[in-house]
Design an enzyme around this catalytic site. Structure first.
Site, PDB file in Angstrom:
ATOM      1  CG  HIS A 116      -1.552   1.281   2.018  1.00 12.74           C
ATOM      2  ND1 HIS A 116      -2.858   1.144   0.429  1.00 12.74           N
ATOM      3  CD2 HIS A 116      -1.244   2.001   2.529  1.00 12.74           C
ATOM      4  CE1 HIS A 116      -3.153   2.000   0.749  1.00 12.74           C
ATOM      5  NE2 HIS A 116      -2.714   3.164   2.235  1.00 12.74           N
ATOM      6  CG  ASP A 118      -0.822   6.219   2.186  1.00 11.35           C
ATOM      7  OD1 ASP A 118      -1.762   6.174   2.023  1.00 11.35           O
ATOM      8  OD2 ASP A 118      -0.191   5.191   2.907  1.00 11.35           O
ATOM      9  CG  HIS A 153      -5.270   6.224  -0.377  1.00 12.16           C
ATOM     10  ND1 HIS A 153      -5.300   6.351   1.278  1.00 12.16           N
ATOM     11  CD2 HIS A 153      -6.017   7.321  -0.965  1.00 12.16           C
ATOM     12  CE1 HIS A 153      -6.164   7.079   1.536  1.00 12.16           C
ATOM     13  NE2 HIS A 153      -6.531   7.596   0.588  1.00 12.16           N
ATOM     14  N   GLY A 156      -0.457   6.677  13.392  1.00 11.87           N
ATOM     15  CA  GLY A 156      -0.678   6.953  14.967  1.00 11.87           C
ATOM     16  C   GLY A 156      -1.561   7.367  15.040  1.00 11.87           C
ATOM     17  CG  ASP A 159      -5.498   3.240   5.070  1.00 10.96           C
ATOM     18  OD1 ASP A 159      -4.523   3.507   6.107  1.00 10.96           O
ATOM     19  OD2 ASP A 159      -5.213   4.466   3.852  1.00 10.96           O
ATOM     20  N   GLY A 160      -6.147   2.605   8.594  1.00 13.22           N
ATOM     21  CA  GLY A 160      -5.686   3.860   9.855  1.00 13.22           C
ATOM     22  C   GLY A 160      -6.376   3.373  11.384  1.00 13.22           C
TER      23      GLY A 160
END
Length: 216
Positions: free
Chosen positions: A33, A35, A66, A145, A173-174
């Site tokens: 993934h 970013d 993403h 985080g 995601d997260g």
């Protein structure tokens, strides 16, 4: 149901990226993934183009990008040419999101829709006809985080009830902790973007962690 384990490479050790990619691949991850942030749509900057090209060219695993950027449609062909297999775009800043999703498919890449915590399923339901992946942001995008926002839970339930009808996979995601992976996989979530909550910076090998996550 088998889980898709997707390391968020923004959290990887860039001091030895070649080794990180190799260890993650050997550890059994499914999708890398990647970013991309422009400092405008989100208040941060993400991975550089050269880093993304390097990862894509040094793994046999699929890679996604993403796009947390303004005018994402301007970059579709660029990332398709690099060789990514999935491109996620946001509807929040794109008044023609269905056109952008069709551009991704026309570039022979799997279209993915990423939705922010404050975006409801109802506002993107028509676009679901054009996607292969829907990724729910359980934190505000831009920084690793952060704490999980519990009010997004209902969106996972909604999407898991709709995914067979539309033919997409549901991703998160997260703040994706092992406990969250266990809970969400039970309701039908397919894929998990793994950062510091579950994968990176742990006192175990990536292989050990991936095996444990699959057994949850």
């Amino acid at each position: 149901m088998e889980k898709l384990l997707c390391p968020s490479m923004m959290c990887a050790n860039f001091g030895n990226l070649e080794l990180e990619v190799k260890m993650l691949e050997e550890g059994g991850v499914d999708i890398f993934h990647l970013d991309v942030m422009d400092g405008s749509f989100v208040p941060n900057f993400g991975m550089g183009l050269q880093d993304i090209e390097y990862i894509v060219s040094h793994t046999s695993k699929p890679c996604d990008v993403h796009l947390m950027v303004n005018k994402a449609s301007d970059y579709i062909q660029k990332f398709a040419d690099i060789g990514v297999q999935i491109i996620y775009v946001h509807p929040e800043n794109d008044p023609h999101i269905t056109r952008t999703l069709q551009m991704i498919r026309d570039a022979h890449v799997h279209p993915g829709l990423a939705i922010n915590p404050g975006t409801s399923i109802e506002t993107i339901q028509e676009a679901l006809n054009l996607v292969d992946y829907v990724m729910v942001m359980s934190v505000n995008p831009g920084f690793a985080g952060q704490k999980y926002l519990n009010f997004v839970d209902h969106k996972f339930k909604q999407l898991c009830q709709m995914k067979e009808q539309y033919g997409f996979k549901v991703m998160i995601d997260g703040a994706c902790s092992p406990e969250r992976i266990q809970t969400l996989s039970q309701i039908g979530v397919d894929g998990f973007i793994l950062g510091t909550s579950a994968l990176f910076g742990k006192a175990k090998s990536y292989q050990e962690i991936c095996q444990e996550l699959r057994q949850l």
